[in-house]
Write an enzyme that holds these catalytic residues in place. Structure first.
Site, PDB file in Angstrom:
ATOM      1  N   ASP A  43       1.067  -1.445  -0.009  1.00 14.03           N
ATOM      2  CA  ASP A  43       0.027   0.166  -0.067  1.00 14.03           C
ATOM      3  C   ASP A  43       0.943   1.251  -0.022  1.00 14.03           C
ATOM      4  O   ASP A  43       1.962   1.556   0.949  1.00 14.03           O
ATOM      5  CB  ASP A  43      -1.033  -0.262   1.269  1.00 14.03           C
ATOM      6  CG  ASP A  43      -2.032   1.052   1.296  1.00 14.03           C
ATOM      7  OD1 ASP A  43      -2.953   0.886   0.950  1.00 14.03           O
ATOM      8  OD2 ASP A  43      -1.050   2.181   1.463  1.00 14.03           O
ATOM      9  N   ASN A  55      -2.602  12.954  -3.832  1.00 10.28           N
ATOM     10  CA  ASN A  55      -3.571  13.646  -4.597  1.00 10.28           C
ATOM     11  C   ASN A  55      -3.999  15.177  -4.107  1.00 10.28           C
ATOM     12  O   ASN A  55      -4.100  15.540  -4.950  1.00 10.28           O
ATOM     13  CB  ASN A  55      -4.470  12.649  -4.551  1.00 10.28           C
ATOM     14  CG  ASN A  55      -5.042  11.684  -5.735  1.00 10.28           C
ATOM     15  OD1 ASN A  55      -4.296  11.700  -6.585  1.00 10.28           O
ATOM     16  ND2 ASN A  55      -6.121  10.552  -4.883  1.00 10.28           N
ATOM     17  N   HIS A  92      -5.097  14.987  -8.746  1.00 13.76           N
ATOM     18  CA  HIS A  92      -5.393  13.192  -9.213  1.00 13.76           C
ATOM     19  C   HIS A  92      -4.910  12.867 -10.830  1.00 13.76           C
ATOM     20  O   HIS A  92      -5.072  11.647 -10.161  1.00 13.76           O
ATOM     21  CB  HIS A  92      -7.633  13.381  -9.430  1.00 13.76           C
ATOM     22  CG  HIS A  92      -7.590  12.041  -9.651  1.00 13.76           C
ATOM     23  ND1 HIS A  92      -7.872  11.058  -9.791  1.00 13.76           N
ATOM     24  CD2 HIS A  92      -8.199  11.611  -8.027  1.00 13.76           C
ATOM     25  CE1 HIS A  92      -8.303   9.958  -9.419  1.00 13.76           C
ATOM     26  NE2 HIS A  92      -8.441  10.242  -8.110  1.00 13.76           N
ATOM     27  N   ASP A 104      -2.644   9.114 -10.399  1.00  9.84           N
ATOM     28  CA  ASP A 104      -2.881   8.151 -11.083  1.00  9.84           C
ATOM     29  C   ASP A 104      -2.047   8.194 -12.242  1.00  9.84           C
ATOM     30  O   ASP A 104      -1.196   7.214 -11.863  1.00  9.84           O
ATOM     31  CB  ASP A 104      -3.598   8.767 -12.159  1.00  9.84           C
ATOM     32  CG  ASP A 104      -5.768   9.172 -12.333  1.00  9.84           C
ATOM     33  OD1 ASP A 104      -5.511   7.882 -10.788  1.00  9.84           O
ATOM     34  OD2 ASP A 104      -6.034   8.307 -12.698  1.00  9.84           O
ATOM     35  N   GLU A 139      -4.509   2.716  -3.828  1.00 13.11           N
ATOM     36  CA  GLU A 139      -3.466   2.583  -3.909  1.00 13.11           C
ATOM     37  C   GLU A 139      -2.983   1.063  -2.939  1.00 13.11           C
ATOM     38  O   GLU A 139      -2.358   1.308  -2.634  1.00 13.11           O
ATOM     39  CB  GLU A 139      -2.517   4.352  -2.998  1.00 13.11           C
ATOM     40  CG  GLU A 139      -3.857   4.560  -2.274  1.00 13.11           C
ATOM     41  CD  GLU A 139      -3.658   3.947  -1.082  1.00 13.11           C
ATOM     42  OE1 GLU A 139      -4.529   3.155  -1.140  1.00 13.11           O
ATOM     43  OE2 GLU A 139      -2.755   3.901  -0.238  1.00 13.11           O
TER      44      GLU A 139
END
Ligand code: GH3
Ligand code: MG
Ligand code: MG
Length: 330
Positions: free
Chosen positions: A192, A200, A205, A209, A235
């Site tokens: 993770d 973010n 955002h 990505d 994630e």
């Protein structure tokens, strides 16, 4: 409609007579004096209608029929056998060799044209059947390609191109089943990204990505034989490690932690440092199910987050978390 006819006969008078009848009826006539010559013509875009004499030197009518029927390079051909002998055995022999029809000498104009008309109809039918068959074949091939694409779409995560959550769960169960079947060990890791939300929030955002894609790509490159990686969601990633030992799983977790920590993600001219936390679990005799093993890994991940992130914690299925091993190089 193809109006060409190949007439094969060693008797020039007969060739002339048949050709005259056919030409008068609008057919375009090609002639050959024996079977060998006929075959040569048929191999280079010859007519689909063939009238051949039964009795000829070199290659006779029956041999010509067999040669036509066994040749892959010759398409749809309708063969009318021309014979002076109407004994049953010759008819049977001709039909068995691949003739479609026969005409007895002396040939009358009406019968010749009537039989050729029937032949043309059959040639057209066979051709349209072959075309339909081809079209179906093509459609099937296209469908197979589409199905493959659909399969890939159903199992692939669009953003990272890794197998998606559905596949992750399948990997988990596959691993479990294989470990049952072969009585082998099994380990799994949940990886993770640390503080991903802040990326973010800071960069937007779209950059988030890109970070996900970057991390997935780095981890994919670090995969070793037998390891299966998938995006669990957000994630979070799952790594299945069949046949892993506890020590092996620990070092695998560390390998991945380092891969990400040492990777460089560039944004706006500066380097963004990324870390991941990893929770892992080994299947043990007391692990009730694949889901229970995943839950253990998730609990280990929670501990890894609580112990400061950029770390990995692996536990045996029987262990409670406080006794789990934690590894990190902070
Ligand atoms: P922690 O270190 O405890 O894991 O903190 P975190 O911020 O990484 O985890 P948290 O669960 O608080 O936040 C995860 C964020 O990931 C929230 C969610 O909006 C974001 N996220 C999930 N999927 C995507 C995605 O596909 N793209 C982007 N850009 N963000 C995503
Ligand atoms: Mg996170
Ligand atoms: Mg998370």
């Amino acid at each position: 409609m193809d109006h060409r006819v190949l007439v094969v006969d060693d008797d020039p008078m007969m060739l002339k007579l048949v050709s005259r009848h056919l030409t008068a009826a609008g057919y375009s006539v090609i002639t050959a004096e024996n079977g060998v010559e006929a075959l040569r013509i048929l191999h280079i875009d010859g007519p689909a209608l063939v009238i051949t004499d039964y009795d000829m030197p070199r290659l006779n009518g029956v041999e010509l029929c067999r040669a036509i029927r066994s040749s892959e390079g010759i398409g749809v051909i309708y063969i009318v056998m021309l014979t002076a002998m109407s004994e049953d055995e010759h008819l049977v022999e001709s039909f068995e060799a691949g003739a479609d029809d026969f005409l007895s000498k002396p040939v009358t104009r009406q019968e010749l044209l009537a039989r050729l008309k029937a032949g043309s109809r059959i040639v057209e039918l066979e051709r349209s059947l072959a075309e339909r068959h081809m079209a179906m074949h093509k459609a099937n091939a296209e469908l197979a390609v589409l199905n493959n694409k659909l399969d890939a779409m159903a199992t692939t995560d669009e953003l990272t191109n890794l197998p998606n959550r559905r596949e992750a769960i399948r990997y988990l169960h596959d691993g479990w089943a294989m470990s049952d079947r072969q009585s082998t060990s099994l380990g799994c890791l949940i990886l993770d990204i640390d503080n991903f939300k802040s990326f973010n929030d800071t960069y937007g955002h779209a950059v988030g990505d890109a970070i996900l894609r970057h991390t997935a790509g780095m981890m994919r490159m670090g995969l070793r034989k037998g390891e299966r990686l998938a995006r669990l969601g957000g994630e979070e990633f799952l790594l299945m490690c069949p046949c892993a030992t506890l020590d092996g799983l620990r070092s695998t977790a560390e390998r991945f932690r380092r891969i990400v920590a040492e990777s460089v993600f560039c944004h706006g001219g500066s380097e963004v440092r990324l870390t991941i936390s990893i929770g892992g679990a080994m299947r043990s005799v007391s692990t009730a199910s694949a889901e229970a093993m995943l839950k253990k890994a998730d609990e280990a991940l929670y501990s890894a987050k609580n112990s400061g992130r950029d770390t990995s914690i692996i536990c045996m299925g029987t262990d409670d978390l406080p006794t789990c091993s934690a590894t990190s190089e902070q």
